[in-house]
Structure formats: structure tokens, C-alpha cells
Design an enzyme around this catalytic site. Structure first.
Site, PDB file in Angstrom:
ATOM      1  N   SER A 191      -9.907 -15.123  28.443  1.00  0.00           N
ATOM      2  CA  SER A 191     -10.665 -15.780  29.505  1.00  0.00           C
ATOM      3  C   SER A 191     -11.371 -17.056  29.068  1.00  0.00           C
ATOM      4  CB  SER A 191     -11.679 -14.804  30.093  1.00  0.00           C
ATOM      5  OG  SER A 191     -12.500 -14.277  29.068  1.00  0.00           O
ATOM      6  N   HIS A 219      -7.087 -12.415  34.188  1.00  0.00           N
ATOM      7  CA  HIS A 219      -6.739 -13.821  34.421  1.00  0.00           C
ATOM      8  C   HIS A 219      -5.227 -14.064  34.497  1.00  0.00           C
ATOM      9  CE1 HIS A 219     -10.757 -15.589  34.224  1.00  0.00           C
ATOM     10  NE2 HIS A 219     -11.016 -14.611  33.371  1.00  0.00           N
ATOM     11  N   LYS A 250     -10.810 -12.689  41.084  1.00  0.00           N
ATOM     12  CA  LYS A 250     -10.399 -14.006  40.592  1.00  0.00           C
ATOM     13  C   LYS A 250      -9.290 -14.530  41.513  1.00  0.00           C
ATOM     14  CE  LYS A 250     -12.018 -12.658  36.034  1.00  0.00           C
ATOM     15  NZ  LYS A 250     -13.432 -12.948  36.253  1.00  0.00           N
TER      16      LYS A 250
HETATM   17  C1  PLP Z   1     -10.599 -10.433  30.824  1.00  0.00           C
HETATM   18  C2  PLP Z   1     -11.599  -9.980  31.837  1.00  0.00           C
HETATM   19  N1  PLP Z   1     -11.710  -8.689  32.112  1.00  0.00           N
HETATM   20  C3  PLP Z   1     -12.575  -8.235  33.029  1.00  0.00           C
HETATM   21  C4  PLP Z   1     -13.384  -9.092  33.719  1.00  0.00           C
HETATM   22  C5  PLP Z   1     -14.364  -8.549  34.714  1.00  0.00           C
HETATM   23  O1  PLP Z   1     -13.863  -8.690  36.016  1.00  0.00           O
HETATM   24  P1  PLP Z   1     -14.855  -8.561  37.256  1.00  0.00           P
HETATM   25  O2  PLP Z   1     -15.497  -9.882  37.445  1.00  0.00           O
HETATM   26  O3  PLP Z   1     -13.984  -8.149  38.386  1.00  0.00           O
HETATM   27  O4  PLP Z   1     -15.850  -7.509  36.891  1.00  0.00           O
HETATM   28  C6  PLP Z   1     -13.305 -10.454  33.485  1.00  0.00           C
HETATM   29  C7  PLP Z   1     -14.175 -11.388  34.246  1.00  0.00           C
HETATM   30  O5  PLP Z   1     -14.844 -12.215  33.786  1.00  0.00           O
HETATM   31  C8  PLP Z   1     -12.390 -10.916  32.522  1.00  0.00           C
HETATM   32  O6  PLP Z   1     -12.298 -12.223  32.252  1.00  0.00           O
END
Ligand code: PLP
Length: 402
Positions: A191, A219, A250
């Protein structure tokens, strides 16, 4: 109470000290307030600015079809779930969403949660415990790290995107461990850097050592693979990854998370995934909007194509202007600036120039690797991206960085 503690808050002195330290190191941030719908241009703290930092990859956050679906769901089901999924919070819309996502992702089954974060925190402790082992990429997302901690399983980090390092760690720690289970975990797309995990050798390794493998594709969903089916589809690894984590916040533009994979695991999560059992469901409107997002993706890959053409357009121009965009291979485009103070000052000046792009520093990224993380969207026009690049060049010139 003494003079230093007029409100009797001496016991909270550690927070003041920590805040002062963060301020001194340029790591204290002030959250900006959005005063409009999401889109390529938004109103932030009273100013209309180009938005270069939302995860709204496909422009779904304010898409008319998603809004209409949400409004219809509110009219029919009301606004709140009123319960956790396991009691009275599962509507027909939650089921429809899970079935639709399973077809879209080409997996046996899907279970949805309130967020991607919760999906990680639900899944990891349901698969491994303190007798077992986790092998985790050193740059995995914070929610994976927290899920690992909650599981109680010893967690061994392997070098970023490095199957050889993983194999060395597996051989040293797991090969002769009898009944212990092992779980390999990686982000699909990282990310903060926008690079893609080498899933094929990681999956082969998991198969060779009889370890489970889990990919967090927050992502990659809506970005990689056929019509945005994600990283597993991108590498043609259907059926070989035990479990995928997705987010609906996202590319899908709404909120929520899901776990996709083998039916045995998904059914297990309905009994063992603690956020399913102990935290209220997403609202019917959220579920309905997500269903509409999947419908759009299934009917056409146009938005995904547009996202990628914008990504290539921006990356080419920002690199040509002399900026370092690290190892990005996806729409996540980090503009590397080094020290947190520099990145913060850069972001402040960009905002003055009409561009909203936040600085990211430690602990989200390693010390000395602060950056502005630009997020490209299908909603941007080429003129928007030209404007962004022009302002990056101007600010870098003003700060004598290029
Ligand atoms: C790789 C990854 N996993 C999980 C999440 C968490 O997702 P959510 O915003 O739906 O809690 C994110 C969000 O920033 C992320 O980048």
C-alpha cells in the site's frame, strides 16, 4: 494537586511528551476535513483542490448507480444493521453481496466483514494459534501485523517480496515441526510502495512446504487482473491461494471488507471470525452499493482500463520531471522525499497551489523514507494529471529539490 497539574492530569504527562516528540520530528499531522463528495476535485478545509490521495480508484465513491442502489436499500431496509452478523444483522443483501463477490473473484465462497482491517483481524487468529507459525512479508499492512499479534502465533518476517528469504525462514523454522501449522501472508499490492508481491513463487513455496497462504489484496481489487479481479487473477493462481482478503472501501468505493477463498475456511470464519460475531454488520445501504459496484465491473472493464491509462500517463510525466517514484508498478505512486519534515512541507505547499496530496511518514513507512503518496483514479482527466505534475515541479523548484 500541585501547580504543574492544575487539572489533576499529571498521569497523562506521557501523552504530552509523546506529542511534543512527534511535533519535533515532523511526525504530528493535522487531519484535513473534506467538505464535498469524493472525486478528482474536492473541497478541503474550504478550498477546491485536485484530489491526489483518495483510494477511489474507479470513481465509485460518488457513482450514480451506487448511490441509487444505496438509496433504494435505505428505503426498503432502513439505515442500521441493528445487530452483529451472527445474530440479526445479516440481510438478504449481505448474502447477495457475498455470492456476487464469490462469482466475481472465481472462488468457492466469500464472507464479508465491516472493513479490510477487520477481515485480517478475523482471519489470521482463526487459522493459526500459539503452537503454529506465521511467515509475514516485512512490509505487510498494519492490520496483518495486528491480526498476527492477536493470533498469538510466533511471527517470522521475511525480506520484502523475496521468496528466497521466505524459503530460508521456512527451512530454518518449520520444516521439521510435526503438527505445527504454518501460514504465509503477503499483501498482493503493497500500500505504500505500489509494488506487486511475487505470488507465483510464494504459492509454489507454500505448496512445497504444505503451508497455508493468504494474500491481502486491498489494493489489487478493482485494479489488477481481468476487470479488476485482483492479484490472484493477475497471476492465474485461482484455487491455489487458500484465502484472499479484500476491502470494499478502495476500488469498490464504499466501506467493508471480505474474505474470499476455500469454502471450508469461509464457513469456519462464520463461527470463528470475531468481528462477525461481536461487531455490528455493515449497513444494508453499504451492501447494496457494493453489489452495484461488482455489477458494473462484471459488465465492463472500461473503468479499470481508464485507471491504468491514467496511471501510465502520470507516472511517465512525474518520472520525466526527475522525481523518484520508487518501485511502484500500480496506481499507487509514491513520490519519495526522504525526511518527514520535507514531505510535510512539500504537502503544505502543494495544498497552497491547489493540490491535495498528504505526506506519509514513520511509522507508516520506515524512518527517512517519507513521501507524498499519489493515488491515481479513473476519475482523473489528463488535464487534472498535468495540473498535478506542474504543481509538483513548481513546489520542488521552490524548495530547491530538483
Ligand atoms: C493492504 C491493506 N489491507 C487492509 C487495509 C484495511 O482496509 P479497510 O480500510 O477496509 O479497513 C488497507 C487499507 O489501508 C490496506 O492497505
Amino acid at each position: 494537586m500541585n501547580d504543574k497539574e492544575p487539572s489533576g492530569d499529571g498521569k497523562l504527562q506521557f501523552i504530552k511528551e509523546e506529542t511534543e516528540r512527534l511535533e519535533k520530528e515532523g511526525l504530528l499531522f493535522k487531519v484535513k476535513t473534506i467538505e464535498s463528495a469524493q472525486g478528482s476535485w474536492i473541497v478541503v478545509d474550504g478550498r477546491r483542490v485536485l484530489n491526489l490521495c483518495s483510494n477511489n480508484y474507479l470513481g465509485f465513491a460518488n457513482h450514480p448507480r451506487l448511490k441509487e442502489a444505496a438509496q433504494k436499500a435505505i428505503a426498503e431496509f432502513g439505515v442500521g444493521p441493528a445487530a452483529v452478523r451472527a445474530i440479526a444483522g445479516t440481510t438478504v443483501l449481505h448474502h447477495q453481496l457475498e455470492e456476487k463477490l464469490a462469482r466475481f473473484k472465481r472462488v468457492e465462497a466469500v464472507i464479508s466483514f465491516q472493513s479490510g482491517f477487520n477481515s485480517n483481524v478475523a482471519t489470521i487468529p482463526a487459522l493459526v494459534g500459539k503452537e503454529d507459525l506465521i511467515f509475514s512479508d516485512e512490509l505487510n499492512h498494519a492490520s496483518i501485523i495486528d491480526g498476527c499479534r492477536l493470533s498469538g502465533a510466533p511471527t517470522i518476517r521475511f525480506d520484502h517480496c523475496n521468496p528466497r528469504s521466505l524459503e530460508q525462514q521456512v527451512q530454518a523454522n518449520f520444516a521439521d515441526c510435526g503438527k505445527r501449522r504454518a501460514l504465509i501472508i503477503t499483501d498482493g499490492v503493497f500500500s505504500m510502495d505500489g509494488d506487486i508481491a511475487p505470488l507465483t513463487p510464494l504459492v509454489e513455496l507454500a505448496e512445497r512446504y504444505r503451508a497455508m497462504i493468504m494474500v491481502d489484496d486491498a489494493h489489487g481489487e478493482g485494479v489488477l487482473g481481468e476487470a479488476g479481479r485482483g492479484a490472484v487473477d493477475h497471476f492465474h493462481l485461482h484455487g491455489r491461494v487458500d484465502v484472499e482478503i479484500g476491502t470494499l472501501s478502495k476500488a469498490f468505493g464504499v466501506v467493508g471488507g471480505f474474505v474470499a477463498g476455500k469454502k471450508l475456511i469461509i464457513d469456519h470464519l462464520r463461527h470463528k471470525g470475531r468481528p462477525f460475531l461481536f461487531s455490528s454488520a455493515v449497513t444494508p445501504a453499504d451492501a447494496a452499493a457494493c453489489i452495484a459496484a461488482v455489477d458494473i465491473l462484471e459488465s465492463s472493464g472500461d473503468l479499470v482500463d481508464r485507471l491504468w491509462s491514467n496511471t501510465h500517463y502520470f507516472k511517465q510525466r512525474i518520472s520525466r520531471a526527475g522525481f523518484d517514484i520508487g518501485r511502484s508498478e500500480t496506481p499507487i505512486t509514491p513520490v519519495m522525499l526522504g525526511e518527514a519534515r520535507t514531505a510535510q512541507e512539500f504537502s503544505r505547499r502543494l495544498f497552497d497551489e491547489g493540490v491535495f496530496a498528504v505526506a506519509i511518514g514513520f511509522p507508516t513507512v520506515p524512518l527517512g523514507k517519507a513521501r507524498i503518496r499519489v493515488m491515481i483514479s479513473a476519475a482523473h482527466s489528463e488535464a487534472d494529471l498535468d495540473f498535478g505534475v506542474e504543481k509538483f515541479i513548481k513546489v520542488a523548484g521552490d524548495l530547491r529539490l530538483i
